[in-house]
Scaffold this active site. Structure first.
Site, PDB file in Angstrom:
ATOM      1  N   TYR A  72       8.316 -11.139  -2.878  1.00 29.08           N
ATOM      2  CA  TYR A  72       7.969 -10.036  -3.795  1.00 29.08           C
ATOM      3  C   TYR A  72       6.568 -10.244  -4.373  1.00 29.08           C
ATOM      4  CZ  TYR A  72       8.701  -6.372  -7.262  1.00 29.08           C
ATOM      5  OH  TYR A  72       8.596  -5.220  -8.007  1.00 29.08           O
ATOM      6  N   PHE A 124     -10.986  16.029   2.359  1.00 23.43           N
ATOM      7  CA  PHE A 124      -9.765  16.143   3.160  1.00 23.43           C
ATOM      8  C   PHE A 124      -8.684  16.844   2.326  1.00 23.43           C
ATOM      9  CE2 PHE A 124      -5.788  14.256   4.894  1.00 23.43           C
ATOM     10  CZ  PHE A 124      -5.877  14.827   6.137  1.00 23.43           C
ATOM     11  N   ASP A 125      -7.717  17.485   2.994  1.00 22.42           N
ATOM     12  CA  ASP A 125      -6.785  18.326   2.215  1.00 22.42           C
ATOM     13  C   ASP A 125      -5.948  17.556   1.190  1.00 22.42           C
ATOM     14  OD1 ASP A 125      -5.210  17.354   4.242  1.00 22.42           O
ATOM     15  OD2 ASP A 125      -4.796  19.279   5.178  1.00 22.42           O
ATOM     16  N   ASP A 215     -14.025   7.800   1.158  1.00 19.35           N
ATOM     17  CA  ASP A 215     -12.728   8.108   1.774  1.00 19.35           C
ATOM     18  C   ASP A 215     -12.863   7.665   3.225  1.00 19.35           C
ATOM     19  OD1 ASP A 215     -10.400   9.146   2.768  1.00 19.35           O
ATOM     20  OD2 ASP A 215     -10.785  11.213   2.181  1.00 19.35           O
ATOM     21  N   ALA A 217     -10.794   6.791   6.114  1.00 15.80           N
ATOM     22  CA  ALA A 217      -9.834   6.772   7.223  1.00 15.80           C
ATOM     23  C   ALA A 217     -10.467   6.398   8.570  1.00 15.80           C
ATOM     24  CB  ALA A 217      -9.142   8.119   7.326  1.00 15.80           C
ATOM     25  N   LYS A 258      -5.200   5.461  10.549  1.00 14.35           N
ATOM     26  CA  LYS A 258      -6.263   5.922  11.449  1.00 14.35           C
ATOM     27  C   LYS A 258      -6.938   4.687  12.055  1.00 14.35           C
ATOM     28  CE  LYS A 258      -5.226   9.841   9.230  1.00 14.35           C
ATOM     29  NZ  LYS A 258      -5.830  10.147   7.975  1.00 14.35           N
ATOM     30  N   HIS A 450       1.940  25.787   6.340  1.00 16.79           N
ATOM     31  CA  HIS A 450       1.843  25.519   7.775  1.00 16.79           C
ATOM     32  C   HIS A 450       2.933  24.580   8.287  1.00 16.79           C
ATOM     33  CE1 HIS A 450      -0.525  22.493   5.662  1.00 16.79           C
ATOM     34  NE2 HIS A 450      -0.375  21.683   6.698  1.00 16.79           N
TER      35      HIS A 450
HETATM   36  C1  LIG Z   1      -5.465  11.057   6.798  1.00 21.19           C
HETATM   37  C2  LIG Z   1      -6.490  11.143   5.763  1.00 21.19           C
HETATM   38  C3  LIG Z   1      -6.176  11.000   4.395  1.00 21.19           C
HETATM   39  C4  LIG Z   1      -4.759  10.848   3.897  1.00 21.19           C
HETATM   40  O1  LIG Z   1      -4.131   9.750   4.412  1.00 21.19           O
HETATM   41  P1  LIG Z   1      -2.558   9.677   4.724  1.00 21.19           P
HETATM   42  O2  LIG Z   1      -2.394   8.281   5.209  1.00 21.19           O
HETATM   43  O3  LIG Z   1      -2.232  10.716   5.731  1.00 21.19           O
HETATM   44  O4  LIG Z   1      -1.850   9.918   3.420  1.00 21.19           O
HETATM   45  C5  LIG Z   1      -7.214  11.072   3.488  1.00 21.19           C
HETATM   46  N1  LIG Z   1      -8.476  11.277   3.885  1.00 21.19           N
HETATM   47  C6  LIG Z   1      -8.813  11.415   5.173  1.00 21.19           C
HETATM   48  C7  LIG Z   1     -10.234  11.626   5.553  1.00 21.19           C
HETATM   49  C8  LIG Z   1      -7.835  11.358   6.154  1.00 21.19           C
HETATM   50  O5  LIG Z   1      -8.178  11.527   7.448  1.00 21.19           O
END
Ligand SMILES: *Cc1c(COP(=O)(O)O)cnc(C)c1O
Length: 458
Positions: A72, A124-125, A215, A217, A258, A450
């Site tokens: 833990y 990103f969304d 950000d 990914a 990613k 969607h």
């Molecule tokens: C996928 C992604 C996220 C969110 O990550 P999740 O692991 O899907 O929650 C944030 N920003 C970017 C640029 C992404 O491609």
């Protein structure tokens, strides 16, 4: 004869996939209410819905899974990941989370307040969602070149510094606490940001006294493009480029699904101990104790290994060349796609490919359905269904671009699969004049429609 390019790995374990018949697919897509998210994975032959969490781990990653420490507190897996983040990304502090959006949730719980403004490059969304959920505003400062799909430009993910300046001039400066830079720029098509631009945005942020948060990914793909396209970086290793990229940042959020090539996981990393302490409170509340957050020990081990492999040139070269391979096949045949081909996906311009379908009948969704029926390929609509309704007028929002995104999972498919995808698209293209009707909505959720929308063919 020139020795051609080939993948930098061989295959040791396989997952069978089944080619279905057209009759079966017609039935399945109807049962799925013409929403590709509703299909069972076994009904899909080549799944290009997303490259998130869908890649294949290496034998080293799988062996790391067996060494996971599930304590833990104070697990060795936590320290393994901490060291990988320090060595590769240069951040002293980090918090593990279950995925990227959880990292955003924790970090923004500290940094984003009602009325705040968060400038960036095509947020990103989920990032935008976490900003808007806190009644703050995301302002897109991406360069205009990004919106012209046919224009060849090496760094379409860049931030326009003039647009950024305007945001600071036109708003109450106390409402802006940080700039968010997404690498690669996912929303604009996996397009990279140049080192020059990262540096300029960082200098701008420093001059304004705000932080720069990355950000991250697809940070490794971004580094690959810098190596291939930016002067002065040709002879640097990916890890050297990555280290320089992050030297300009104050903190990062990461979706490990990613470029760290794991199936689940994420983290926040930062320089400031104060920010770490503030975010730690929310991490414990939302994710888990500091030394595991949202992850099991074995997953942290695989992630630490994935960060190392994901920043190797050979891994990236194999991956990006496969995306280019598909893109170039389509370009050769005259299929309208977004230029240049991005790092993780090929984007097809559905308005140009299906000129008979009016925007009210969702051309990108129609094309995605046709591709599925043609050969069992699952892509995703990036068009009016995703754009959803205006929250105030409740009218459909029609974005300028109607795209079908084909995202390629890492180390998962061969170029033979890419040939199938290309042939299927070409076949749909060749019979485009017979496709006269699109789809209409019969049922939809009030937000994020969607995922669950139900459609019928007109
Ligand atoms: C996928 C992604 C996220 C969110 O990550 P999740 O692991 O899907 O929650 C944030 N920003 C970017 C640029 C992404 O491609």
């Amino acid at each position: 004869m020139e020795i051609p390019f080939a993948e930098s790995y061989r295959i040791k374990m396989v997952t069978p996939i089944r080619r279905s018949t057209k009759e079966e697919r017609l039935q399945w897509i109807k049962e799925a209410k013409y929403n590709l998210f509703n299909l069972k994975s076994e009904q899909v032959f080549i799944d290009l819905l997303t490259d998130s969490g869908t890649g294949a781990m290496s034998e080293q990653q799988w062996s790391e899974m067996m060494l996971g420490d599930e304590s833990y507190a104070g697990a060795s897996s936590y320290y393994k990941l901490k060291h990988a983040i320090k060595d590769i990304l240069g951040f002293e502090h980090f918090l593990p989370t279950h995925q990227g959006r959880a990292a955003e949730n924790v970090l923004f719980s500290v940094l984003v307040k009602e009325g705040d403004i968060v400038p960036g490059n095509s947020h990103f969304d989920t990032t935008k969602g976490h900003i808007e959920f806190r009644k703050a505003k995301a302002i897109d400062c991406t360069i205009d070149e990004a919106f012209d799909t046919e224009l060849e430009y090496p760094f379409k993910g860049n931030i326009d510094i003039n647009k950024l300046s305007q945001v600071f001039e036109q708003n109450d400066k106390t409402k802006i606490k940080f700039i968010i830079l997404t690498i690669t720029n996912n929303t604009s098509g996996g397009q990279p940001v140049s080192m020059q631009n990262i540096k300029e945005v960082s200098e701008f942020a420093k001059a304004k006294g705000v932080s720069l948060i990355v950000d991250s990914a697809r940070f490794a793909e971004n580094a690959y493009f810098i190596k291939m396209r930016e002067k002065g970086y040709e002879n640097k290793t990916i890890k050297e480029i990555v280290a320089e990229m992050y030297s300009y940042a104050d903190a990062m959020t990461m979706s490990s699904k990613k470029d760290a090539i794991v199936n689940m996981g994420g983290f926040i990393a930062m320089r400031s101990k104060k920010l770490f302490d503030q975010a730690a409170v929310f991490n414990i509340m939302f994710e888990g104790y500091l030394t595991y957050g949202g992850m099991s020990g074995r997953d942290m081990n695989a992630l630490a290994q994935g960060l190392d492999e994901g920043t190797e040139f050979e891994t990236l070269e194999t991956r990006i060349k496969q995306v280019e391979y598909l893109g170039n096949k389509l370009i050769e045949y005259g299929i309208p796609v977004q230029h240049p081909i991005g790092g993780h996906a090929v984007f097809i311009d559905a308005k140009k490919l299906l000129p008979n379908i009016p925007k009210e009948e969702f051309p990108a969704q129609t094309l995605a359905i046709e591709l599925y029926i043609e050969a069992g390929i699952r892509g995703v609509e990036i068009g009016a269904i995703l754009a959803d309704r205006d929250p105030e007028t409740r009218k459909n929002r029609y974005p300028e671009l109607e795209l079908v995104r084909l995202a390629i999972p890492r180390r998962t498919y061969t170029n033979n699969h890419m040939d199938v995808v290309a042939a299927a698209i070409i076949n749909v293209f060749d019979r485009k004049n017979e496709i006269k009707n699109g789809v209409s909505i019969i049922n939809e959720a009030p937000i994020m429609r969607h995922f669950t929308v139900e459609l019928e063919r007109i």
